[in-house]
Design an enzyme around this catalytic site. Structure first.
Site, PDB file in Angstrom:
ATOM      1  N   LYS A   1       6.516  -1.728   1.843  1.00  9.33           N
ATOM      2  CA  LYS A   1       5.317  -1.175   2.486  1.00  9.33           C
ATOM      3  C   LYS A   1       4.203  -2.204   2.348  1.00  9.33           C
ATOM      4  CE  LYS A   1       3.312   3.402   3.250  1.00  9.33           C
ATOM      5  NZ  LYS A   1       3.479   3.374   4.693  1.00  9.33           N
TER       6      LYS A   1
ATOM      7  N   HIS B   1      -1.240 -20.978  -0.027  1.00  9.30           N
ATOM      8  CA  HIS B   1      -0.063 -20.117   0.150  1.00  9.30           C
ATOM      9  C   HIS B   1       0.602 -19.774  -1.175  1.00  9.30           C
ATOM     10  CE1 HIS B   1      -0.615 -21.249   4.312  1.00  9.30           C
ATOM     11  NE2 HIS B   1       0.329 -20.400   4.682  1.00  9.30           N
TER      12      HIS B   1
ATOM     13  N   ARG C   1      -8.030 -20.030  -0.892  1.00 10.00           N
ATOM     14  CA  ARG C   1      -6.830 -19.888  -0.062  1.00 10.00           C
ATOM     15  C   ARG C   1      -5.787 -20.971  -0.337  1.00 10.00           C
ATOM     16  NH1 ARG C   1      -4.510 -21.292   4.766  1.00 10.00           N
ATOM     17  NH2 ARG C   1      -3.480 -19.609   5.897  1.00 10.00           N
TER      18      ARG C   1
ATOM     19  N   GLU D   1      12.587   3.012  13.864  1.00  7.87           N
ATOM     20  CA  GLU D   1      11.643   4.037  13.397  1.00  7.87           C
ATOM     21  C   GLU D   1      10.435   3.982  14.318  1.00  7.87           C
ATOM     22  OE1 GLU D   1       9.954   3.202   9.522  1.00  7.87           O
ATOM     23  OE2 GLU D   1      10.027   1.056   9.854  1.00  7.87           O
TER      24      GLU D   1
ATOM     25  N   LEU E   1      11.192   1.575   6.981  1.00  9.11           N
ATOM     26  CA  LEU E   1      10.576   2.006   5.728  1.00  9.11           C
ATOM     27  C   LEU E   1      11.334   3.245   5.254  1.00  9.11           C
ATOM     28  CD1 LEU E   1       8.085   1.439   3.843  1.00  9.11           C
ATOM     29  CD2 LEU E   1       7.130   3.504   4.879  1.00  9.11           C
TER      30      LEU E   1
ATOM     31  N   TYR F   1       0.829  -1.200   0.000  1.00  6.63           N
ATOM     32  CA  TYR F   1       0.000   0.000   0.000  1.00  6.63           C
ATOM     33  C   TYR F   1       0.863   1.248   0.000  1.00  6.63           C
ATOM     34  CZ  TYR F   1       1.015   1.039   4.929  1.00  6.63           C
ATOM     35  OH  TYR F   1       1.653   1.372   6.094  1.00  6.63           O
TER      36      TYR F   1
ATOM     37  N   ARG G   1       8.057   3.993  -4.884  1.00  7.39           N
ATOM     38  CA  ARG G   1       8.136   3.030  -3.776  1.00  7.39           C
ATOM     39  C   ARG G   1       7.105   1.919  -3.944  1.00  7.39           C
ATOM     40  NH1 ARG G   1       7.767   5.428   2.113  1.00  7.39           N
ATOM     41  NH2 ARG G   1       5.584   5.589   1.520  1.00  7.39           N
TER      42      ARG G   1
HETATM   43  N1  PDD Z   1       3.007   5.450   7.236  1.00  6.86           N
HETATM   44  N2  PDD Z   1       7.651   4.178   8.717  1.00  6.86           N
HETATM   45  C1  PDD Z   1       6.506   3.477   8.744  1.00  6.86           C
HETATM   46  C2  PDD Z   1       6.489   2.164   9.447  1.00  6.86           C
HETATM   47  C3  PDD Z   1       5.363   3.986   8.109  1.00  6.86           C
HETATM   48  O1  PDD Z   1       4.229   3.271   8.114  1.00  6.86           O
HETATM   49  C4  PDD Z   1       5.419   5.268   7.469  1.00  6.86           C
HETATM   50  C5  PDD Z   1       4.232   5.850   6.769  1.00  6.86           C
HETATM   51  C6  PDD Z   1       6.645   5.958   7.478  1.00  6.86           C
HETATM   52  C7  PDD Z   1       6.796   7.293   6.792  1.00  6.86           C
HETATM   53  O2  PDD Z   1       6.746   7.140   5.395  1.00  6.86           O
HETATM   54  P1  PDD Z   1       6.323   8.359   4.451  1.00  6.86           P
HETATM   55  O3  PDD Z   1       7.203   9.500   4.806  1.00  6.86           O
HETATM   56  O4  PDD Z   1       6.578   7.846   3.088  1.00  6.86           O
HETATM   57  O5  PDD Z   1       4.870   8.643   4.728  1.00  6.86           O
HETATM   58  C8  PDD Z   1       7.728   5.389   8.100  1.00  6.86           C
HETATM   59  C9  PDD Z   1       1.798   5.863   6.565  1.00  6.86           C
HETATM   60  C10 PDD Z   1       1.548   7.325   6.630  1.00  6.86           C
HETATM   61  C11 PDD Z   1       0.650   5.001   7.086  1.00  6.86           C
HETATM   62  O6  PDD Z   1       0.868   3.794   7.227  1.00  6.86           O
HETATM   63  O7  PDD Z   1      -0.448   5.512   7.314  1.00  6.86           O
END
Ligand code: PDD
Length: 289
Positions: A147, A104, A102, A179, A203, A34, A53
């Protein structure tokens, strides 16, 4: 073949009456990816970075997206047009490996994709005064640069933060800060910014990459090297970044003030630079006066 009578809560209903698609790999396996893209005054911010990304995530999980980058740009532009979006918003987009019985092993079906746009005002109060955070062990997998929809550890960490009256959970693998549950994190020490390097353990945030550019433009050193929980506790300033939270001061960690407990000067400079970069017409600094 599967039998058509399925359980929905505690009732038996026909498969087609289910309110959600149960044979969906995003639901069954978290088998999808996503993006969340910021929209300011009806225009995308950092759109190329997000689309790049998304394609990198897709490649990493061997998911074939049902469009080219060029086509996706067009589709996303149209999403704002057909909804006549003029204000601040976010676009959520999700692709899963598709709908299939379903198993895997990858099915031979097309990916499912959707995107929607939702109004999202800037979090002015939090940006101005800063937020509280807690620390939590980072129990996620080793591929956090993707992501992916597998967000249960992030959800649990964020919920723990909420239950303890905080906005975010700062994650750490052993002593190393990685993070936050849904944002990147930085400390400032002696005027220099420190943040975790772009490894598989974080991320690679789109705002994070912009923060690097903005810091350099402001002549502020940004050091991409792992820092410890101890460093976090000794920091002069702490802040986080994400597409929805922008550049947000963290002024309290585990109930202890960060330095004076106020947003610091380096964070504020970056916030100002962010506002300019995003071409914002509203400013948190106007509100402070
Ligand atoms: N989240 N780290 C994680 C684990 C994240 O889920 C996000 C973003 C970021 C920051 O990424 P960016 O600068 O590209 O938004 C870092 C989004 C906003 C979410 O899951 O809602």
């Amino acid at each position: 073949m599967i039998y058509s009578q399925v359980l929905s809560q505690t009732n038996f209903v026909n498969e087609d009456e289910l309110m959600y698609p149960f044979q969906e790999r995003g639901l069954q396996f978290g088998d999808g990816i996503y993006e969340v893209i910021r929209v300011y005054q009806g225009k995308y911010y950092l759109m190329n970075e997000h689309v790049d990304r998304l394609f990198r995530s897709a490649e990493a999980v061997k998911l074939t997206l049902p469009f080219t980058k060029e086509k996706l740009f067009q589709l996303l532009d149209n999403l704002l047009k057909v909804n006549q979006v003029k204000g601040d918003a976010k676009v959520y987009l999700q692709a899963t490996r598709g709908s299939a019985l379903r198993d895997h092993v990858f099915p031979d079906v097309e990916a499912n994709f959707y995107a929607y746009v939702q109004e999202l005002p800037r979090p002015i109060e939090k940006l101005t005064n800063g937020v509280a955070a807690i620390t939590q062990p980072d129990v996620r997998w080793q591929n956090c640069y993707i992501k992916s929809l597998n967000l249960l550890p992030n959800v649990l960490a964020k919920q723990e933060a909420k239950e303890r009256g905080a906005f975010e959970a700062i994650l750490h693998r052993d002593e190393t800060v990685t993070e936050c549950s849904s944002s990147n994190v930085y400390i400032v020490k002696d005027g220099k910014i420190h943040t975790h390097p772009e490894t598989n353990n974080i991320l690679h945030g789109c705002v994070r990459s912009r923060v690097k550019v903005l810091a350099r433009q402001l002549d502020i050193s940004i050091i991409e090297k792992a820092f410890s929980i101890d460093d976090l506790q000794q920091a002069d300033e702490v802040f986080l970044s994400s597409s929805t939270a922008e550049v947000m001061p963290i002024v309290e960690i585990n109930g202890n003030k960060v330095h004076s407990g106020e947003p610091g000067p380096v964070t504020k400079k970056l916030q100002k630079a962010y506002e300019e970069d995003a071409g914002l017409t509203t400013s948190i600094f106007a509100q402070v006066r």
